[in-house]
Design a protein around this motif. Structure first.
Motif, mmCIF file in Angstrom:
data_model
loop_
_atom_site.group_PDB
_atom_site.id
_atom_site.type_symbol
_atom_site.label_atom_id
_atom_site.label_comp_id
_atom_site.label_asym_id
_atom_site.label_seq_id
_atom_site.Cartn_x
_atom_site.Cartn_y
_atom_site.Cartn_z
ATOM 1 N N LEU A 147 -6.543 -20.407 4.230
ATOM 2 C CA LEU A 147 -6.764 -18.952 4.117
ATOM 3 C C LEU A 147 -5.431 -18.230 3.866
ATOM 4 N N GLY A 148 -4.380 -18.728 4.514
ATOM 5 C CA GLY A 148 -3.049 -18.141 4.322
ATOM 6 C C GLY A 148 -2.601 -18.260 2.871
ATOM 7 N N VAL A 149 -2.909 -19.398 2.260
ATOM 8 C CA VAL A 149 -2.509 -19.590 0.857
ATOM 9 C C VAL A 149 -3.281 -18.626 -0.045
ATOM 10 N N VAL A 150 -4.574 -18.393 0.283
ATOM 11 C CA VAL A 150 -5.355 -17.421 -0.502
ATOM 12 C C VAL A 150 -4.687 -16.049 -0.407
ATOM 13 N N GLY A 151 -4.269 -15.682 0.808
ATOM 14 C CA GLY A 151 -3.581 -14.407 1.013
ATOM 15 C C GLY A 151 -2.281 -14.349 0.232
ATOM 16 N N LEU A 152 -1.537 -15.430 0.279
ATOM 17 C CA LEU A 152 -0.259 -15.500 -0.450
ATOM 18 C C LEU A 152 -0.496 -15.286 -1.941
ATOM 19 N N MET A 153 -1.536 -15.950 -2.428
ATOM 20 C CA MET A 153 -1.874 -15.903 -3.854
ATOM 21 C C MET A 153 -2.239 -14.476 -4.286
ATOM 22 N N LEU A 154 -2.973 -13.778 -3.426
ATOM 23 C CA LEU A 154 -3.435 -12.446 -3.794
ATOM 24 C C LEU A 154 -2.393 -11.362 -3.518
ATOM 25 N N LEU A 155 -1.638 -11.533 -2.423
ATOM 26 C CA LEU A 155 -0.727 -10.457 -1.998
ATOM 27 C C LEU A 155 0.643 -10.499 -2.660
ATOM 28 N N ALA A 156 1.193 -11.716 -2.833
ATOM 29 C CA ALA A 156 2.588 -11.813 -3.292
ATOM 30 C C ALA A 156 2.809 -11.125 -4.641
ATOM 31 N N PRO A 157 1.943 -11.358 -5.652
ATOM 32 C CA PRO A 157 2.198 -10.676 -6.938
ATOM 33 C C PRO A 157 2.119 -9.151 -6.807
ATOM 34 N N THR A 158 1.161 -8.645 -5.982
ATOM 35 C CA THR A 158 1.029 -7.196 -5.799
ATOM 36 C C THR A 158 2.283 -6.631 -5.138
ATOM 37 N N LEU A 159 2.740 -7.339 -4.091
ATOM 38 C CA LEU A 159 3.937 -6.885 -3.375
ATOM 39 C C LEU A 159 5.161 -6.919 -4.291
ATOM 40 N N ALA A 160 5.224 -7.939 -5.134
ATOM 41 C CA ALA A 160 6.371 -8.058 -6.053
ATOM 42 C C ALA A 160 6.397 -6.872 -7.010
ATOM 43 N N THR A 161 5.223 -6.466 -7.504
ATOM 44 C CA THR A 161 5.155 -5.310 -8.407
ATOM 45 C C THR A 161 5.606 -4.046 -7.668
ATOM 46 N N PHE A 162 5.109 -3.899 -6.427
ATOM 47 C CA PHE A 162 5.471 -2.751 -5.598
ATOM 48 C C PHE A 162 6.977 -2.745 -5.319
ATOM 49 N N ALA A 163 7.542 -3.931 -5.098
ATOM 50 C CA ALA A 163 8.960 -4.040 -4.723
ATOM 51 C C ALA A 163 9.894 -3.621 -5.845
ATOM 52 N N LEU A 164 9.363 -3.554 -7.074
ATOM 53 C CA LEU A 164 10.225 -3.117 -8.180
ATOM 54 C C LEU A 164 10.646 -1.657 -7.999
ATOM 55 N N ARG A 165 9.914 -0.925 -7.124
ATOM 56 C CA ARG A 165 10.276 0.479 -6.857
ATOM 57 C C ARG A 165 11.380 0.573 -5.797
ATOM 58 N N PHE A 166 11.733 -0.540 -5.203
ATOM 59 C CA PHE A 166 12.715 -0.519 -4.116
ATOM 60 C C PHE A 166 14.133 -0.358 -4.665
ATOM 61 N N GLY A 167 14.864 0.574 -4.075
ATOM 62 C CA GLY A 167 16.296 0.694 -4.354
ATOM 63 C C GLY A 167 17.046 0.353 -3.081
ATOM 64 N N PRO A 168 18.387 0.530 -3.071
ATOM 65 C CA PRO A 168 19.156 0.213 -1.858
ATOM 66 C C PRO A 168 18.646 0.883 -0.579
ATOM 67 N N PRO A 169 18.255 2.191 -0.623
ATOM 68 C CA PRO A 169 17.786 2.784 0.655
ATOM 69 C C PRO A 169 16.543 2.093 1.198
ATOM 70 N N GLU A 170 15.612 1.713 0.303
ATOM 71 C CA GLU A 170 14.378 1.058 0.757
ATOM 72 C C GLU A 170 14.696 -0.323 1.351
ATOM 73 N N TYR A 171 15.609 -1.045 0.684
ATOM 74 C CA TYR A 171 15.968 -2.365 1.229
ATOM 75 C C TYR A 171 16.647 -2.227 2.599
ATOM 76 N N THR A 172 17.539 -1.223 2.711
ATOM 77 C CA THR A 172 18.199 -1.004 4.013
ATOM 78 C C THR A 172 17.148 -0.734 5.083
ATOM 79 N N ALA A 173 16.199 0.167 4.763
ATOM 80 C CA ALA A 173 15.168 0.527 5.738
ATOM 81 C C ALA A 173 14.302 -0.691 6.085
ATOM 82 N N LEU A 174 13.964 -1.476 5.074
ATOM 83 C CA LEU A 174 13.122 -2.658 5.302
ATOM 84 C C LEU A 174 13.821 -3.661 6.233
#
Lengths: 508, 148
Positions: free
Chosen positions: A124-151
């Protein structure tokens, strides 16, 4: 969805190659052994194996190391159930009811449910990885230094909340780890800091010597004089089959454990350890007969085992999608991939689809391998524990030296590992949690760079963190966690920490 | 008044933070708009010192220092010193001789196992692990001047 399936097919075309299958099998096998041996654990095991992956291609390397990781998650449960000896920290909760089941002559069903729970949760974890990781990667393209610091700050604050121990101690350990990460050349100015004129320190301190020292060496220093425990009779394959009632009792805990573990795994920190604690507490809470817990309740095995395996998979999401290690284990795995010139992060999935989807598919395969491997071979694995500890620990120490030296062929790394072993030993005697040190070391360069870049962007104003919505949300979440965890310190008479709330104060 | 474990560890952390702060004086702090290489280490040293102070202040009810058990400490020191000497010898005597000597010490001197078991385990481990890692996996391991 169609695109995901196509990508998954691409992944399976990579993962089902005989060479990848073989390495997934080897990884799971070694991982199971590593998880069973007290004092080694997945982190030290992966670190020791790291040099052996340098000559392999990156997909094979990551498949092998991931196999060790989730193999160790399962391996730790075998010793917990049979001899009340958790091979690694995440299996502590399995000891409670797993060992009671062994004493009642029900070791077989306990081992089987642990294997089935691990398999279901891992899948089930792999299914989650498969579905979530690409979405998160697309979202992460909006991250700049302040977002990374906060994260990164949020990750450290969440870790402080989750550990459940003393908050100042946990934060002090995180600061110590971050300070260790300051050693070496400063990427922005070229200054060499805190190197004491040792040339090797100019490159900074690596995660491998620190992790092996803090977790592997310190454990041996604490336990070297212990005796080999008495082992129960190896259960036969027939005895392993759980009854229909036991399977029915375990279904809910496996589902809940998988969901909880996966969600916790995504958050930076010692996810798999915390997830098993929380899963146990929740099972006890929702049970109509909580008094059975601690006396051989199969739900007490199914929940934590599923949770720690799901968390192990969930931890790969930020690693793959953001390039951020959520634990020291994923940090070592990032190092393994970076040796081959590949940087995990938002662009990885689009630039290296074979690597990402091959890795995802190999985890499906790995979970099947673990299920096939662990049940029939449980007798073989248990036999390993018959080796007297007085023979085992010298060999583990020798492997630590070998693994640490061969990462960069440097004796200085071995000295660092031994120093960290001594420091870890003393810190554990004084009841400090060591995971934040390793995590701080890993996050230090990223945190420093993003903080300084953020300040440069804003002309020296910390207000930049309040102007960016994503950063604000993450900082607020982190602060809320910090305030909640400080509450028991300020109002001792009424407040309880998460362990109490999860119903764990009177177990163990 | 008897010292408590958290008071000692907290004060040690504070002392470490002061030492780091003192070491950091040679690196430029820079300005807020252009932080220098000493900026973040200084922030961290202040934070570590504050946490150390909190640990010490809130540690009044922790275990008394005298009640802490250090039964395995001598053994731990012996293990660390032996490993340190092995690290020193590794590139001088080569992997196989160093590891054989290390295991000989652990099994023969510290664990008092039978001589033939010690000889078999130490020689077996050092040569077998060398074969697996150096020969099969091609991990470069040091060799002694005598080729062993």
């Amino acid at each position: 969805m169609i695109e995901t399936l196509n990508n998954l097919l691409l992944g399976f075309s990579v993962a089902l190659q005989p060479q990848i299958l073989m390495y997934a099998f080897i990884g799971c096998f070694i991982g199971t052994l590593v998880g069973m041996l007290p004092g080694v654990g997945p982190l030290a095991g992966i670190s020791m194996l790291l040099p052996a992956t340098f000559g392999l291609n990156p997909i094979v390397a990551i498949v092998l190391l991931a196999g060790v990781y989730y193999g160790a998650m399962y391996g730790g449960s075998t010793t917990s159930i049979l001899i009340r000896l958790p091979g690694e920290a995440a299996s502590v909760m399995t000891c409670i009811d797993g060992y009671e089941m062994t004493r009642q002559g029900r070791a077989g069903p306990a081992l089987a449910i642990a294997a089935i729970g691990s398999f279901v949760a891992g899948t089930l974890g792999v299914v989650g990885l498969m579905l979530l990781a690409p979405t998160l990667a697309t979202f992460a393209l909006r991250f700049g230094p302040p977002e990374y610091t906060a994260l990164l700050l949020m990750g450290l604050l969440v870790l402080a909340y989750m550990t459940g121990g003393s908050i100042p101690k946990t934060l002090a350990m995180a600061a110590l780890g971050l300070l260790l990460g300051m050693i070496g050349i400063d990427a922005m100015s070229g200054y060499t800091r805190f190197s004491f004129d040792v040339v090797e320190l100019a490159d900074g301190i690596g995660i491998v010597p620190v992790a092996v020292g803090l977790f592997g060496i310190s454990e041996i220093l604490l336990t070297a004089s212990q005796q080999t425990p008495n082992l129960p009779k190896n259960p036969s394959l027939r005895e392993l089959m759980p009854s229909r009632a036991e399977l029915k009792q375990s279904a809910g805990p496996i589902a809940r454990g998988s969901a909880i573990g996966f969600l916790i795994g995504i958050i930076p920190g010692s996810a798999h350890i915390i997830s098993s604690f929380i899963a146990y507490g929740i099972e006890r809470r929702v049970s109509q007969t909580p008094e059975r817990f601690g006396h051989g309740a199969i739900e007490g095995v199914a929940g934590p085992e599923s949770a720690n395996n799901a968390a192990a998979t969930g931890a790969f999401i930020p690693m793959m999608a953001l390039g951020i290690p959520t634990s020291p284990v994923t940090a070592v795995m990032i190092a393994a991939v970076m040796v081959h010139g590949i940087a995990p992060g938002p662009m990885l999935i689009t630039q290296q689809p074979e690597l990402f989807w091959g890795f995802v598919a190999s985890m499906y395969v790995g979970n099947v391998v673990l299920l096939i491997l662990n049940l029939p071979l449980v007798g073989l694995f248990v036999s390993l524990l018959r080796i007297p500890y007085s023979y085992l620990y010298p060999c583990i120490l020798a492997f630590c030296i070998l693994g640490c030296y061969s990462v960069s062929n440097s004796v200085v790394d071995v000295y660092i590992m031994l120093a960290m072993g001594g420091v870890g030993y003393v810190l554990r005697k004084f009841d400090f949690d060591l995971a934040p040190v390793a995590l701080g070391l890993v996050l230090a360069p990223m945190l420093e760079l993003s903080l300084r870049q953020s300040l440069a962007m804003s002309g020296g104003s910390y207000g930049i963190f309040l102007e960016r919505p994503i950063a604000v949300v993450m900082l607020v979440l982190g602060l809320v966690m910090l305030l909640v965890s400080l509450k028991p310190l300020l109002f001792k008479s009424t407040a309880r920490d998460w362990r109490s709330r999860a119903g764990l104060d009177d177990v163990s | 008044m008897a010292m408590r474990s958290d008071q000692v560890s907290g004060l040690l952390l504070l002392a470490l933070a002061i030492y780091v702060g003192w070491m950091n004086r040679v690196y430029p702090i820079g300005s807020l708009s252009e932080p220098g290489p000493g900026y973040v280490p200084l922030l961290l040293a202040i934070f570590l010192g504050s946490m150390g102070l909190l640990v010490a202040v809130w540690g009044r009810k922790s275990t008394p220092l005298a009640a802490m058990e250090w039964a395995e400490a001598r053994r731990a020191i012996a293990l660390l010193v032996a490993c340190g000497l092995a690290a020193y010898a590794l590139e001088r005597l080569g992997y196989r001789i160093t590891m054989a000597a290390l295991l000989l010490f652990f099994l023969g001197v510290m664990e008092r196992r039978k001589a033939w078991q010690v000889a078999l385990a130490s020689a077996g481990f050092s040569f077998a692990s060398y074969y697996v890692f150096a020969t099969l996996l091609r991990v470069p391991l040091p060799v002694s001047p005598w080729g062993v």
